[in-house]
Design a protein around this motif. Sequence first.
Motif, mmCIF file in Angstrom:
data_model
loop_
_atom_site.group_PDB
_atom_site.id
_atom_site.type_symbol
_atom_site.label_atom_id
_atom_site.label_comp_id
_atom_site.label_asym_id
_atom_site.label_seq_id
_atom_site.Cartn_x
_atom_site.Cartn_y
_atom_site.Cartn_z
ATOM 1 N N GLN A 34 10.074 10.012 31.447
ATOM 2 C CA GLN A 34 9.908 10.330 30.030
ATOM 3 C C GLN A 34 11.219 10.805 29.401
ATOM 4 O OE1 GLN A 34 6.513 12.699 28.919
ATOM 5 N NE2 GLN A 34 5.215 11.719 30.459
ATOM 6 N N LEU A 35 11.989 11.598 30.119
ATOM 7 C CA LEU A 35 13.274 12.053 29.589
ATOM 8 C C LEU A 35 14.226 10.881 29.375
ATOM 9 C CD1 LEU A 35 13.828 15.273 31.727
ATOM 10 C CD2 LEU A 35 13.401 15.179 29.260
ATOM 11 N N LEU A 36 14.255 9.950 30.307
ATOM 12 C CA LEU A 36 15.098 8.764 30.146
ATOM 13 C C LEU A 36 14.629 7.903 28.987
ATOM 14 C CD1 LEU A 36 15.693 7.779 33.854
ATOM 15 C CD2 LEU A 36 17.415 8.501 32.205
ATOM 16 N N ASP A 37 13.317 7.694 28.889
ATOM 17 C CA ASP A 37 12.781 6.905 27.773
ATOM 18 C C ASP A 37 13.135 7.541 26.438
ATOM 19 O OD1 ASP A 37 11.655 4.993 29.433
ATOM 20 O OD2 ASP A 37 9.610 5.785 29.270
ATOM 21 N N LEU A 38 12.979 8.843 26.339
ATOM 22 C CA LEU A 38 13.288 9.552 25.098
ATOM 23 C C LEU A 38 14.761 9.400 24.740
ATOM 24 C CD1 LEU A 38 12.425 11.476 22.822
ATOM 25 C CD2 LEU A 38 12.949 13.362 24.372
ATOM 26 N N GLY A 39 15.630 9.591 25.715
ATOM 27 C CA GLY A 39 17.060 9.457 25.468
ATOM 28 C C GLY A 39 17.440 8.054 25.045
ATOM 29 N N LEU A 40 16.870 7.043 25.692
ATOM 30 C CA LEU A 40 17.161 5.659 25.329
ATOM 31 C C LEU A 40 16.620 5.326 23.949
ATOM 32 C CD1 LEU A 40 16.522 3.931 28.766
ATOM 33 C CD2 LEU A 40 18.729 4.305 27.643
ATOM 34 N N VAL A 42 16.329 7.378 21.443
ATOM 35 C CA VAL A 42 17.226 8.005 20.467
ATOM 36 C C VAL A 42 18.451 7.120 20.261
ATOM 37 C CG1 VAL A 42 18.782 9.965 20.088
ATOM 38 C CG2 VAL A 42 16.439 10.362 20.846
ATOM 39 N N LEU A 43 19.011 6.605 21.335
ATOM 40 C CA LEU A 43 20.175 5.730 21.213
ATOM 41 C C LEU A 43 19.837 4.448 20.470
ATOM 42 C CD1 LEU A 43 21.844 6.067 24.727
ATOM 43 C CD2 LEU A 43 22.654 6.997 22.554
ATOM 44 N N GLU A 44 18.683 3.855 20.771
ATOM 45 C CA GLU A 44 18.277 2.609 20.115
ATOM 46 C C GLU A 44 18.021 2.813 18.630
ATOM 47 O OE1 GLU A 44 14.883 1.202 22.253
ATOM 48 O OE2 GLU A 44 16.081 0.538 23.966
#
Length: 58
Positions: A34-40, A42-44
């Motif tokens: 979930q942390l990785l998905d959230l970070g990605l 935000v970048l997208e």
Amino acid sequence: MPTRFSVVFDDDRAREIEDLARQYELTEEEVLRQLLDLGLDVLEDGEGQTPRSDETQI
């Protein structure tokens, strides 16, 4: 087929991940996903700037 990655955290960060998992009754793996998905996301969405490698913080 899913790809597996391996990450290494210092003890403080690992405890934070474990605490989140316990708080939300999730596995550590799910917390990290979930942390990785959230970070990605935000970048997208262009909401964040791509950090330099020495500034990366979640």
